[in-house]
Design an enzyme around this catalytic site. Structure first.
Site, PDB file in Angstrom:
ATOM      1  N   HIS A  60      32.291  -4.062  91.358  1.00  0.00           N
ATOM      2  CA  HIS A  60      32.916  -3.653  90.139  1.00  0.00           C
ATOM      3  C   HIS A  60      34.289  -2.983  90.692  1.00  0.00           C
ATOM      4  O   HIS A  60      34.238  -2.270  91.402  1.00  0.00           O
ATOM      5  CB  HIS A  60      32.318  -2.751  89.241  1.00  0.00           C
ATOM      6  CG  HIS A  60      31.002  -3.621  88.549  1.00  0.00           C
ATOM      7  ND1 HIS A  60      31.258  -4.567  87.384  1.00  0.00           N
ATOM      8  CD2 HIS A  60      29.919  -3.015  88.419  1.00  0.00           C
ATOM      9  CE1 HIS A  60      30.262  -4.907  87.020  1.00  0.00           C
ATOM     10  NE2 HIS A  60      29.189  -4.224  87.835  1.00  0.00           N
ATOM     11  N   CYS A  73      29.218  -9.200  89.779  1.00  0.00           N
ATOM     12  CA  CYS A  73      27.949  -8.637  89.315  1.00  0.00           C
ATOM     13  C   CYS A  73      27.023 -10.050  88.575  1.00  0.00           C
ATOM     14  O   CYS A  73      26.709 -10.756  89.288  1.00  0.00           O
ATOM     15  CB  CYS A  73      28.080  -7.541  88.515  1.00  0.00           C
ATOM     16  SG  CYS A  73      26.552  -6.416  88.556  1.00  0.00           S
TER      17      CYS A  73
END
Length: 495
Positions: free
Chosen positions: A436, A337
């Site tokens: 994630h 991310c």
């Protein structure tokens, strides 16, 4: 078919007293006892979040509690989420969607509070119509008198839900008598009557020595102590707050693959790395020390709520240069991310989504550039690691678009699936992804460890999903042993 139970709220004498973990334990206990429970926290403040199947965002603690309860997570379990982006500013997420950033003074004003109250009440009502019982969690301390008129999550929410309240106190931090007595006596008479029990948490030492302490609390407060739960270190439940990460800073060790997670000021979703803590091949530690980073076999750049601010810190404190040197010397570097964004050539913020910094050069390890955007991407994804047929699952939460540079060479997709590219890699030692939970999947762990696995002899597989189920059961057993569940069921009976 069990008869309906009154909701129970885990309220706290302060922050980080263990409310979330006790709530997860009760969710699993009720499930084991044949009920259909669900968690609820009206308002949560955390950087660690999760994405539902329909692409909406909620606090990670409620996702963990839902997993313990054996039900899919839903934003009704956490209708209001605050994600801090600075010392006094947070992104407000309502029913899973961001509504903008607000300063604390604006968020906690009385004007507009009734509308938020209606929203969290409606979420609770929808949840209560589907599940039995509802395990509610308060936030912080229940005795913040200055915020009583704008409180959406503690005793006012318990009143609306007609919940029995269990006050959780952390004896490990000291002052347990004062914190329990003060928390109860500072309530209004009506709210004081709603507190039906006290649970002493994180006890260390000889339990028999606290017998007189239990009686003193009961006599002082007029409320029964339903249990004293010992501190544990051998049950692993994903944590929501990053307050414990400082204690996980450890130096590299011999005989294992040393994995360093770069410690960021605005780190989010650090539970991405929990699976590595359970892998006996790996020694995981958190650090931003340049010497320790250079000793690591693998460096992981985590997510961030403020990518440019954290990238600026890394450049200023020398960690960026240390990561680049470690990669040149043979270390594996992976970003997730915000960490993935930092690994590129440049991160741009022309619309000032994060703040005043408009652009910064990245680490230059991946031939990608990122432009931060006002729109947030939140979705669950199914994917495969390239050249591996096994199906994997994860989720995305990011505000930005990352593009491969035109004419980039020696770069390959890291993952494939759902019709989009969710990451890139250069060789075997440099990779980044928006996903994630990517490391919760064995194929991704294999990909990460493959370049350095020859440095150790141990090889084994690890089923993280089965491991988590085992931990929820162990947590439930631990709490059952030390809490009077008959007494808790008694306070939840509807009259």
């Amino acid at each position: 078919m069990h008869s309906p139970l009154r909701p129970i709220m885990l309220a706290g004498t302060g922050s980080d007293v263990g409310k979330s973990v006790i709530a997860a334990a009760l969710c699993r206990i009720f499930l084991q006892d044949g009920y259909h429970p669900a968690p609820f926290k009206a308002q949560n403040m955390a950087l660690n979040s999760f994405v539902t199947a329909d692409g909406l965002e909620l606090g990670r603690a409620q996702a963990v509690q839902a997993e313990a309860a054996g039900v899919p997570c839903h934003t009704d379990m956490n209708p209001l989420l605050l994600k801090p982006s600075g010392d006094s500013t947070s992104q407000v997420v309502l029913h899973g969607r961001p509504t903008g950033n607000q300063h604390a003074s604006a968020y906690f004003r009385r004007e507009g509070r009734a509308e938020l109250e209606r929203e969290v009440h409606a979420a609770f009502d929808r949840l209560a119509a589907r599940y039995n019982p509802i395990v509610m969690e308060g936030a912080g301390s229940i005795s913040e008198l200055n915020l009583r008129d704008v409180d959406l999550v503690n005793l006012p929410m318990a009143r609306y839900a007609d919940a029995s309240v269990l006050l959780v106190a952390d004896i490990d931090r000291g002052g347990v008598f004062a914190s329990v007595y003060g928390s109860i006596m500072l309530q209004t008479p009506e709210d004081r009557q709603r507190i039906r029990g006290v649970l002493i948490n994180k006890f260390r030492g000889d339990m028999s020595l606290f017998g007189s302490g239990r009686r003193m609390i009961e006599e002082l407060c007029g409320v029964p102590v339903v249990g004293v739960v010992p501190h544990f270190t051998d049950i692993y439940i994903e944590e929501e707050d990053s307050v414990t990460l400082r204690t996980k800073q450890r130096e590299a060790v011999e005989g294992r693959i040393n994995v360093a997670v770069v410690l960021l000021r605005h780190m989010s979703n650090f539970t991405d790395f929990d699976v590595l803590e359970r892998d006996e091949r790996v020694h995981l530690f958190y650090t931003n020390n340049t010497e320790e980073l250079c000793k690591a076999d693998i460096i992981l750049l985590p997510g961030s709520k403020n990518t440019l601010d954290d990238l600026s810190d890394l450049r200023r404190n020398g960690a960026a240069g240390a990561i680049q040197r470690a990669y040149r010397d043979g270390a594996v570097v992976m970003g997730i991310c915000g960490g993935y964004q930092m690994m590129g050539r440049e991160v741009c913020d022309p619309d000032h989504v994060e703040g005043d910094i408009e652009r910064l050069p990245g680490l230059g390890l991946l031939p990608v550039t990122t432009r931060l955007t006002k729109e947030k991407t939140t979705r669950q994804v199914s994917f495969r690691m390239v050249n591996d047929p096994r199906m994997c699952r994860g989720y995305e939460i990011h505000m930005g678009e990352t593009r491969l540079e035109a004419g980039a060479s020696d770069v390959l997709p890291l993952t494939e699936g759902d019709g989009v590219d969710t990451g890139w890699r250069v060789g075997e030692r440099c990779m980044g992804s928006y996903i994630h939970g990517i490391l919760d999947n064995a194929p991704a762990i294999d990909c990460l460890l493959r370049p350095v696995i020859g440095r150790i002899d141990t090889r084994r597989t690890f089923d993280y999903a089965a491991f988590k189920e085992e931990q929820y059961d162990r947590l439930a057993d631990h709490v059952r042993r030390h809490v009077d569940m008959a007494q808790i069921y008694g306070m939840m009976k509807k009259r």
